[in-house]
Design an enzyme around this catalytic site. Structure first.
Site, short mmCIF file in Angstrom:
data_model
loop_
_atom_site.label_atom_id
_atom_site.label_comp_id
_atom_site.label_asym_id
_atom_site.label_seq_id
_atom_site.Cartn_x
_atom_site.Cartn_y
_atom_site.Cartn_z
N TRP A 99 0.84 -1.21 0.00
CA TRP A 99 0.00 0.00 0.00
C TRP A 99 0.86 1.24 0.00
O TRP A 99 0.58 2.22 -0.71
CB TRP A 99 -0.97 -0.01 1.17
CG TRP A 99 -1.89 -1.19 1.15
CD1 TRP A 99 -2.00 -2.16 2.10
CD2 TRP A 99 -2.83 -1.54 0.12
NE1 TRP A 99 -2.94 -3.09 1.71
CE2 TRP A 99 -3.46 -2.73 0.51
CE3 TRP A 99 -3.18 -0.96 -1.10
CZ2 TRP A 99 -4.44 -3.37 -0.27
CZ3 TRP A 99 -4.16 -1.57 -1.88
CH2 TRP A 99 -4.76 -2.76 -1.47
N ASP A 166 -1.81 6.85 6.04
CA ASP A 166 -2.82 5.86 5.65
C ASP A 166 -3.06 4.98 6.87
O ASP A 166 -2.21 4.19 7.26
CB ASP A 166 -2.27 5.04 4.47
CG ASP A 166 -3.20 3.89 4.06
OD1 ASP A 166 -4.27 3.72 4.70
OD2 ASP A 166 -2.86 3.17 3.10
N LYS A 190 -12.05 -2.06 7.10
CA LYS A 190 -11.31 -2.86 8.08
C LYS A 190 -11.75 -2.61 9.52
O LYS A 190 -11.95 -3.55 10.25
CB LYS A 190 -9.81 -2.65 7.93
CG LYS A 190 -9.28 -3.46 6.76
CD LYS A 190 -8.48 -2.67 5.80
CE LYS A 190 -8.19 -3.45 4.53
NZ LYS A 190 -7.50 -2.63 3.54
C1 LIG Z 1 -6.90 -2.23 2.42
C2 LIG Z 1 -5.90 -1.15 2.42
C3 LIG Z 1 -5.83 -0.20 1.39
C4 LIG Z 1 -6.71 -0.25 0.15
O1 LIG Z 1 -7.95 0.21 0.43
P1 LIG Z 1 -9.05 0.37 -0.74
O2 LIG Z 1 -10.17 0.99 0.03
O3 LIG Z 1 -9.34 -0.99 -1.26
O4 LIG Z 1 -8.49 1.27 -1.77
C5 LIG Z 1 -4.92 0.82 1.51
N1 LIG Z 1 -4.09 0.91 2.55
C6 LIG Z 1 -4.11 0.00 3.56
C7 LIG Z 1 -3.18 0.15 4.70
C8 LIG Z 1 -5.02 -1.05 3.51
O5 LIG Z 1 -5.05 -1.95 4.51
#
Ligand SMILES: *Cc1c(COP(=O)(O)O)cnc(C)c1O
Length: 356
Positions: A99, A166, A190
């Site tokens: 990511w 993020d 999540k």
């Molecule tokens: C799951 C995840 C993403 C991707 O998220 P999307 O909503 O599918 O774009 C990005 N960063 C992290 C840390 C993730 O766990």
């Protein structure tokens, strides 16, 4: 059979969230209509988004000067929106996983990107330490929790520039010192809601310092001005997010959530460390994620990995297969996962080890 849901995302939601969402699909706020078929501009939905934003601010202790936004496009859309809005010349990024590297790739479209450190060569099995973030960058971007590799940074880094993070897979598991941040973002699927909405918390006075034109939908100021209703927001995921936030508040807020998360993770890591059959994949114990616990079988048992997955599924344990790029196992212990599920997994590990 009761299921024990260890999926990495989309992932387990509280029964409170699912039940209340199901109820609102049948009859939303006593309107006699489903939440699926009502205007996002109705006063009933306005109340939902207002309360959800207020609860985010309350639970995360977000100070004045920050805006809470509910956007589409996933966390992946933020990989470009962040630099579009915040990168004037140069930004620093920490490469701790897939990511993070996706975010780096997008940022390069907008300016110079200084990757201050990377653990890529070592399969992202640790968090790089001792790097320097230059003082002449617009921000330092990092990923708090590396969902695929099971590493996590649980303290807000001390650097000379504003942070951007993020937090998709560990938001609502610790306090955040917002005074260090220009923006925090998290895909909801999540620790908050079903897929479809992304939570963004952005410092308003960090915006408007960019010369490039920004497409309307990708400009945070559009969504601030319109209260996340410039276009139709993801109504249902926002409704579910509100339920989860009410549940978090009822549980006792961030301190209670963090305590529960640490308790669950400690139980499972101890079981892995005590076992001869299983071993953790994160090389430095200080980097272990309390959200995603990654482990494999030791070389002498390696060929039993798929048998263990089957053994678990017979006991209602689902979602423990590791990410396809890593293999082995990954148990995701998000906020909604009961400690009982962790105990059931540990018992399965013991029983499997005793019989093989
Ligand atoms: C799951 C995840 C993403 C991707 O998220 P999307 O909503 O599918 O774009 C990005 N960063 C992290 C840390 C993730 O766990």
């Amino acid at each position: 059979m009761k299921k024990h849901n260890f999926y990495a995302g989309p992932s387990i939601l509280s029964e409170f969230t699912i039940q209340n969402t199901a109820d609102a699909i049948l009859n939303f706020a006593d309107t006699g209509l489903s939440i699926l078929e009502i205007s996002h501009r109705s006063k009933q939905f306005q109340a939902v988004i207002d309360e959800a934003s207020a609860l985010v601010k309350e639970i995360l202790d977000v100070p004045a000067g920050f805006e809470v936004l509910w956007l589409g496009g996933g966390a992946s859309m933020q990989f470009c929106m962040i630099p579009y809005n915040l990168l004037a010349k140069k930004a620093a990024y920490l490469d701790t996983g897939t990511w993070a590297s996706n975010a780096i790739k997008e940022a390069r479209l907008f300016g110079d990107v200084d990757v201050v450190a990377s653990s890529k060569e070592e399969g992202y099995t640790f968090i790089p330490k001792g790097f320097t973030v230059p003082a002449d960058v617009d921000y330092f971007h990092y990923t708090t929790n590396n969902t695929i590799y099971g590493t996590e940074i649980r303290t807000d880094p001390d650097v000379a520039v504003p942070l951007v993070a993020d937090m998709s897979s560990d938001i609502f598991s610790r306090k955040i010192d917002f005074s260090k941040y220009n923006a925090v973002y998290a895909g909801a699927q999540k620790n908050l809601a079903p897929a479809g909405v992304t939570l963004v918390i952005v410092r308003e006075d960090a915006l408007g310092h960019i010369d490039r034109p920004i497409p309307t939908m990708l400009d945070y100021r559009t969504h601030i001005k319109k209260g996340s209703m410039f276009n139709t927001p993801p109504v249902l995921p926002i409704y579910s997010a509100l339920q989860t936030l009410r549940y978090y508040k009822q549980l006792g807020g961030i301190e209670a959530l963090e305590r529960r998360d640490i308790e669950k993770a400690t139980l499972l890591y101890n079981a892995i460390d005590d076992s001869k059959m299983f071993t953790g994949t994160v090389t430095d114990a200080a980097d272990r994620s309390i959200m995603n616990v990654c482990f494999v079988m030791t070389p002498e048992y390696k060929e039993l990995e798929s048998a263990f997955v089957d053994f678990c599924s017979a006991r209602g344990i689902v979602g423990i297969k590791g990410h396809r790029s890593v293999g082995g196992f990954r148990a995701s212990l998000y906020n909604a996962l009961p400690i009982q599920s962790v105990k059931v997994l540990i018992e399965a590990m013991h029983d499997f080890e005793a019989t093989h």
